[in-house]
Design a protein around this motif. Structure first.
Motif, PDB file in Angstrom:
ATOM      1  N   TYR A  21      77.065  -2.995   2.882  1.00 24.38           N
ATOM      2  CA  TYR A  21      77.447  -4.127   3.727  1.00 24.38           C
ATOM      3  C   TYR A  21      77.917  -5.273   2.832  1.00 24.38           C
ATOM      4  O   TYR A  21      77.272  -6.324   2.761  1.00 24.38           O
ATOM      5  CB  TYR A  21      76.268  -4.556   4.610  1.00 24.38           C
ATOM      6  CG  TYR A  21      75.727  -3.412   5.415  1.00 24.38           C
ATOM      7  CD1 TYR A  21      76.330  -3.048   6.608  1.00 24.38           C
ATOM      8  CD2 TYR A  21      74.652  -2.652   4.962  1.00 24.38           C
ATOM      9  CE1 TYR A  21      75.863  -1.966   7.342  1.00 24.38           C
ATOM     10  CE2 TYR A  21      74.188  -1.571   5.681  1.00 24.38           C
ATOM     11  CZ  TYR A  21      74.796  -1.236   6.868  1.00 24.38           C
ATOM     12  OH  TYR A  21      74.347  -0.162   7.582  1.00 24.38           O
ATOM     13  N   PRO A  22      79.040  -5.107   2.146  1.00 20.49           N
ATOM     14  CA  PRO A  22      79.479  -6.116   1.175  1.00 20.49           C
ATOM     15  C   PRO A  22      79.862  -7.455   1.794  1.00 20.49           C
ATOM     16  O   PRO A  22      79.868  -8.467   1.107  1.00 20.49           O
ATOM     17  CB  PRO A  22      80.690  -5.461   0.508  1.00 20.49           C
ATOM     18  CG  PRO A  22      81.196  -4.481   1.507  1.00 20.49           C
ATOM     19  CD  PRO A  22      79.972  -3.989   2.240  1.00 20.49           C
ATOM     20  N   HIS A  23      80.152  -7.486   3.077  1.00 19.20           N
ATOM     21  CA  HIS A  23      80.578  -8.730   3.735  1.00 19.20           C
ATOM     22  C   HIS A  23      79.496  -9.321   4.631  1.00 19.20           C
ATOM     23  O   HIS A  23      79.793 -10.201   5.447  1.00 19.20           O
ATOM     24  CB  HIS A  23      81.848  -8.481   4.554  1.00 19.20           C
ATOM     25  CG  HIS A  23      82.957  -7.902   3.745  1.00 19.20           C
ATOM     26  ND1 HIS A  23      83.617  -8.602   2.764  1.00 19.20           N
ATOM     27  CD2 HIS A  23      83.517  -6.668   3.738  1.00 19.20           C
ATOM     28  CE1 HIS A  23      84.535  -7.854   2.206  1.00 19.20           C
ATOM     29  NE2 HIS A  23      84.489  -6.665   2.780  1.00 19.20           N
ATOM     30  N   ALA A  24      78.273  -8.835   4.482  1.00 19.80           N
ATOM     31  CA  ALA A  24      77.177  -9.314   5.329  1.00 19.80           C
ATOM     32  C   ALA A  24      76.909 -10.789   5.060  1.00 19.80           C
ATOM     33  O   ALA A  24      77.011 -11.255   3.922  1.00 19.80           O
ATOM     34  CB  ALA A  24      75.911  -8.502   5.045  1.00 19.80           C
ATOM     35  N   PRO A  25      76.564 -11.539   6.100  1.00 13.74           N
ATOM     36  CA  PRO A  25      76.226 -12.950   5.896  1.00 13.74           C
ATOM     37  C   PRO A  25      74.929 -13.082   5.097  1.00 13.74           C
ATOM     38  O   PRO A  25      74.095 -12.166   5.093  1.00 13.74           O
ATOM     39  CB  PRO A  25      76.075 -13.499   7.309  1.00 13.74           C
ATOM     40  CG  PRO A  25      75.881 -12.327   8.192  1.00 13.74           C
ATOM     41  CD  PRO A  25      76.496 -11.147   7.508  1.00 13.74           C
ATOM     42  N   ALA A  26      74.778 -14.201   4.438  1.00 15.12           N
ATOM     43  CA  ALA A  26      73.579 -14.462   3.642  1.00 15.12           C
ATOM     44  C   ALA A  26      72.337 -14.342   4.513  1.00 15.12           C
ATOM     45  O   ALA A  26      72.307 -14.839   5.644  1.00 15.12           O
ATOM     46  CB  ALA A  26      73.658 -15.850   3.022  1.00 15.12           C
ATOM     47  N   GLY A  27      71.344 -13.648   4.008  1.00 14.60           N
ATOM     48  CA  GLY A  27      70.082 -13.506   4.715  1.00 14.60           C
ATOM     49  C   GLY A  27      70.032 -12.367   5.714  1.00 14.60           C
ATOM     50  O   GLY A  27      68.974 -12.065   6.253  1.00 14.60           O
ATOM     51  N   TRP A  28      71.160 -11.720   5.972  1.00 13.96           N
ATOM     52  CA  TRP A  28      71.198 -10.605   6.921  1.00 13.96           C
ATOM     53  C   TRP A  28      70.738  -9.329   6.218  1.00 13.96           C
ATOM     54  O   TRP A  28      71.062  -9.093   5.067  1.00 13.96           O
ATOM     55  CB  TRP A  28      72.620 -10.414   7.435  1.00 13.96           C
ATOM     56  CG  TRP A  28      72.772  -9.274   8.395  1.00 13.96           C
ATOM     57  CD1 TRP A  28      72.654  -9.334   9.741  1.00 13.96           C
ATOM     58  CD2 TRP A  28      73.097  -7.910   8.088  1.00 13.96           C
ATOM     59  NE1 TRP A  28      72.870  -8.091  10.297  1.00 13.96           N
ATOM     60  CE2 TRP A  28      73.139  -7.197   9.295  1.00 13.96           C
ATOM     61  CE3 TRP A  28      73.330  -7.221   6.904  1.00 13.96           C
ATOM     62  CZ2 TRP A  28      73.412  -5.847   9.362  1.00 13.96           C
ATOM     63  CZ3 TRP A  28      73.608  -5.871   6.967  1.00 13.96           C
ATOM     64  CH2 TRP A  28      73.650  -5.191   8.183  1.00 13.96           C
ATOM     65  N   THR A  29      69.965  -8.520   6.932  1.00 10.82           N
ATOM     66  CA  THR A  29      69.550  -7.216   6.403  1.00 10.82           C
ATOM     67  C   THR A  29      69.723  -6.158   7.489  1.00 10.82           C
ATOM     68  O   THR A  29      69.636  -6.472   8.686  1.00 10.82           O
ATOM     69  CB  THR A  29      68.072  -7.211   5.961  1.00 10.82           C
ATOM     70  OG1 THR A  29      67.246  -7.426   7.107  1.00 10.82           O
ATOM     71  CG2 THR A  29      67.791  -8.260   4.894  1.00 10.82           C
TER      72      THR A  29
END
Length: 123
Positions: A21-29
């Motif tokens: 998930y290289p484009h995931a928002p900060a803090g997202w898992t």
């Protein structure tokens, strides 16, 4: 832990990011996404994760250039998933709306107009 200087020059930019998930928002898992989905009655499969990655990538490419527009995002998803049935297929995956529900699961803010407080998800 990365230093402030590494963050400024970009060396720590990808530290701790999930490579799937290289484009995931900060803090997202993915675990948080799965928990959100379970709360909405969904069990995420590979097709769901593909849609999550597509949403995150779209946001990464377009968010800085004037915001996300519902119609453009809707059309982009329809085109990306055309072989599987387009937006109709995505509504089967995300009955709460591929944009509205998909964005919640992907850790993104749904664009204006994706939900109608009086009606529910419209996209």
């Amino acid at each position: 832990m990365t230093s402030l200087m590494d963050e400024i020059v970009g060396h720590g930019r990808d530290a701790g990011r999930n490579p799937l998930y290289p484009h995931a928002p900060a803090g997202w898992t993915p675990a948080a996404a799965a928990e959100t989905a379970r709360g909405e009655g969904l069990e995420l499969g590979e097709e769901h994760w593909e849609a999550v990655r597509a949403l995150q990538a779209y946001y990464a490419r377009h968010e800085a250039s004037g915001g996300i527009h519902l119609r453009e995002l809707h059309d982009a998803l329809d085109e990306k998933f055309h072989r599987q049935g387009g937006i109709k297929h995505l509504f089967l995956l995300f009955p709460g709306g591929p944009v509205a529900q998909g964005c919640r699961i992907a850790g993104l803010k749904a664009p204006a107009g994706a939900t109608d407080k009086g009606f529910g998800s419209v996209a």
